[in-house]
Motif scaffolding. Sequence first.
Motif, PDB file in Angstrom:
ATOM      1  N   ASN A   1      14.260   9.715  -0.334  1.00  0.00           N
ATOM      2  CA  ASN A   1      15.638   9.297  -0.610  1.00  0.00           C
ATOM      3  C   ASN A   1      16.110   8.187   0.328  1.00  0.00           C
ATOM      4  O   ASN A   1      17.292   8.067   0.616  1.00  0.00           O
ATOM      5  CB  ASN A   1      16.579  10.501  -0.473  1.00  0.00           C
ATOM      6  N   ILE A   2      15.167   7.395   0.819  1.00  0.00           N
ATOM      7  CA  ILE A   2      15.495   6.272   1.699  1.00  0.00           C
ATOM      8  C   ILE A   2      14.773   5.030   1.165  1.00  0.00           C
ATOM      9  O   ILE A   2      13.757   5.144   0.478  1.00  0.00           O
ATOM     10  CB  ILE A   2      15.072   6.546   3.155  1.00  0.00           C
ATOM     11  N   PRO A   3      15.295   3.832   1.438  1.00  0.00           N
ATOM     12  CA  PRO A   3      14.628   2.618   0.968  1.00  0.00           C
ATOM     13  C   PRO A   3      13.284   2.399   1.645  1.00  0.00           C
ATOM     14  O   PRO A   3      13.128   2.656   2.834  1.00  0.00           O
ATOM     15  CB  PRO A   3      15.620   1.507   1.305  1.00  0.00           C
ATOM     16  N   VAL A   4      12.318   1.917   0.856  1.00  0.00           N
ATOM     17  CA  VAL A   4      10.971   1.627   1.342  1.00  0.00           C
ATOM     18  C   VAL A   4      10.597   0.229   0.865  1.00  0.00           C
ATOM     19  O   VAL A   4      10.705  -0.072  -0.324  1.00  0.00           O
ATOM     20  CB  VAL A   4       9.941   2.646   0.811  1.00  0.00           C
ATOM     21  N   GLN A   5      10.173  -0.609   1.789  1.00  0.00           N
ATOM     22  CA  GLN A   5       9.783  -1.969   1.432  1.00  0.00           C
ATOM     23  C   GLN A   5       8.393  -2.287   1.970  1.00  0.00           C
ATOM     24  O   GLN A   5       7.969  -1.781   3.004  1.00  0.00           O
ATOM     25  CB  GLN A   5      10.775  -2.990   2.004  1.00  0.00           C
ATOM     26  N   GLY A   6       7.713  -3.168   1.226  1.00  0.00           N
ATOM     27  CA  GLY A   6       6.471  -3.750   1.707  1.00  0.00           C
ATOM     28  C   GLY A   6       6.720  -5.209   2.023  1.00  0.00           C
ATOM     29  O   GLY A   6       7.864  -5.672   2.031  1.00  0.00           O
ATOM     30  N   GLY A   7       5.673  -5.973   2.238  1.00  0.00           N
ATOM     31  CA  GLY A   7       5.838  -7.365   2.613  1.00  0.00           C
ATOM     32  C   GLY A   7       6.320  -8.268   1.495  1.00  0.00           C
ATOM     33  O   GLY A   7       7.293  -9.008   1.658  1.00  0.00           O
ATOM     34  N   PHE A   8       5.670  -8.202   0.342  1.00  0.00           N
ATOM     35  CA  PHE A   8       6.010  -9.122  -0.738  1.00  0.00           C
ATOM     36  C   PHE A   8       7.351  -8.827  -1.391  1.00  0.00           C
ATOM     37  O   PHE A   8       8.015  -9.735  -1.887  1.00  0.00           O
ATOM     38  CB  PHE A   8       4.915  -9.118  -1.812  1.00  0.00           C
TER      39      PHE A   8
ATOM     40  N   CYS B   1       0.820  -1.208   0.000  1.00  0.00           N
ATOM     41  CA  CYS B   1       0.000   0.000   0.000  1.00  0.00           C
ATOM     42  C   CYS B   1       0.857   1.263   0.000  1.00  0.00           C
ATOM     43  O   CYS B   1       1.563   1.555   0.965  1.00  0.00           O
ATOM     44  CB  CYS B   1      -0.906  -0.012   1.227  1.00  0.00           C
ATOM     45  N   GLY B   2       0.803   2.022  -1.097  1.00  0.00           N
ATOM     46  CA  GLY B   2       1.520   3.287  -1.205  1.00  0.00           C
ATOM     47  C   GLY B   2       3.010   3.167  -1.425  1.00  0.00           C
ATOM     48  O   GLY B   2       3.701   4.186  -1.584  1.00  0.00           O
ATOM     49  N   VAL B   3       3.550   1.966  -1.454  1.00  0.00           N
ATOM     50  CA  VAL B   3       5.004   1.785  -1.507  1.00  0.00           C
ATOM     51  C   VAL B   3       5.611   2.321  -2.799  1.00  0.00           C
ATOM     52  O   VAL B   3       6.590   3.079  -2.776  1.00  0.00           O
ATOM     53  CB  VAL B   3       5.375   0.290  -1.322  1.00  0.00           C
ATOM     54  N   ASP B   4       5.066   1.940  -3.927  1.00  0.00           N
ATOM     55  CA  ASP B   4       5.659   2.355  -5.202  1.00  0.00           C
ATOM     56  C   ASP B   4       5.667   3.873  -5.371  1.00  0.00           C
ATOM     57  O   ASP B   4       6.670   4.454  -5.799  1.00  0.00           O
ATOM     58  CB  ASP B   4       4.909   1.705  -6.371  1.00  0.00           C
ATOM     59  N   ALA B   5       4.564   4.507  -5.034  1.00  0.00           N
ATOM     60  CA  ALA B   5       4.492   5.968  -5.157  1.00  0.00           C
ATOM     61  C   ALA B   5       5.463   6.642  -4.196  1.00  0.00           C
ATOM     62  O   ALA B   5       6.139   7.615  -4.548  1.00  0.00           O
ATOM     63  CB  ALA B   5       3.065   6.443  -4.895  1.00  0.00           C
ATOM     64  N   ALA B   6       5.539   6.140  -2.985  1.00  0.00           N
ATOM     65  CA  ALA B   6       6.419   6.747  -1.978  1.00  0.00           C
ATOM     66  C   ALA B   6       7.882   6.639  -2.381  1.00  0.00           C
ATOM     67  O   ALA B   6       8.684   7.538  -2.094  1.00  0.00           O
ATOM     68  CB  ALA B   6       6.196   6.092  -0.624  1.00  0.00           C
ATOM     69  N   ARG B   7       8.254   5.562  -3.036  1.00  0.00           N
ATOM     70  CA  ARG B   7       9.652   5.376  -3.441  1.00  0.00           C
ATOM     71  C   ARG B   7      10.128   6.482  -4.370  1.00  0.00           C
ATOM     72  O   ARG B   7      11.322   6.792  -4.405  1.00  0.00           O
ATOM     73  CB  ARG B   7       9.813   4.021  -4.134  1.00  0.00           C
TER      74      ARG B   7
END
Length: 250
Positions: free
Chosen positions: A105-112, A95-101
């Motif tokens: 300027n920091i790494p963002v990960q989701g579960g999958f 949820c929201g991960v791709d847009a937030a990336r």
Amino acid sequence: MGAIKKFNPYRVDGIVKIKIVIPVNTIAFNELILSAAKSVASSSTYIEIENITEGSPFIENKYHSALNAPAVIELIQKAEQDGFDAVYVCDMDMCGVDAARTQVNIPVQGGFSTSIPQAVSFGRFSIISIVDGAEEMQREFACRFGGRENLVSIRHTGLHVHELTRPDLVFDRAYLTTLKAIEEDKAQAIVFGCSGFVDMAERIVKKLAIERNGLYVPIIDPNRVAILSLELQVKTGLCHKYHTQALEEK
């Protein structure tokens, strides 16, 4: 709030600060998730957790994910401004991960994004999920993160998100569903398709060994894998932002 921090590649010392963002409008899971994350984090890693305060209290389909995404993105941006080195969105639906990336300027990960590569390394795998409304999203993410050829099934426990606060029920359903995936689908590894299956992986592995003559099948706990993956990314200078910037410049 401080200024947006510049990503520091190849950081090998000091405290790693990870923010866990719970992408649902409830505090029901905060303490459980935080405890699970801290149980595997390095002693030099600092972790905070925060849930969104608007939108849906659960995510069970694409509509819920889209509804909650703006608030999730806002918390991710705030985490960077507050000096965090990485963010884990505690959600299998990214949820929201791709847009937030594209915005931090920091790494963002989701579960999958961290769990599927782990599962593929063991061979054929099955996803153990909640209700069937989430299956379409989960199949898409399994393919996106390299699991197309190895995914043998997505099985459902039939549990809704609000039932995940009942650990005995969750364990029984997750165990029986896992057993079916192993025996009927010939899964060689299991991915929990719900980050709310907290502290279930180790217990199920042990029960399988006891009840099935020493049977061992790896079970990927998305919360623990994500935290350790983010520690690695921070310390080795890996970040999604630079990739998206390069694409935007073309």
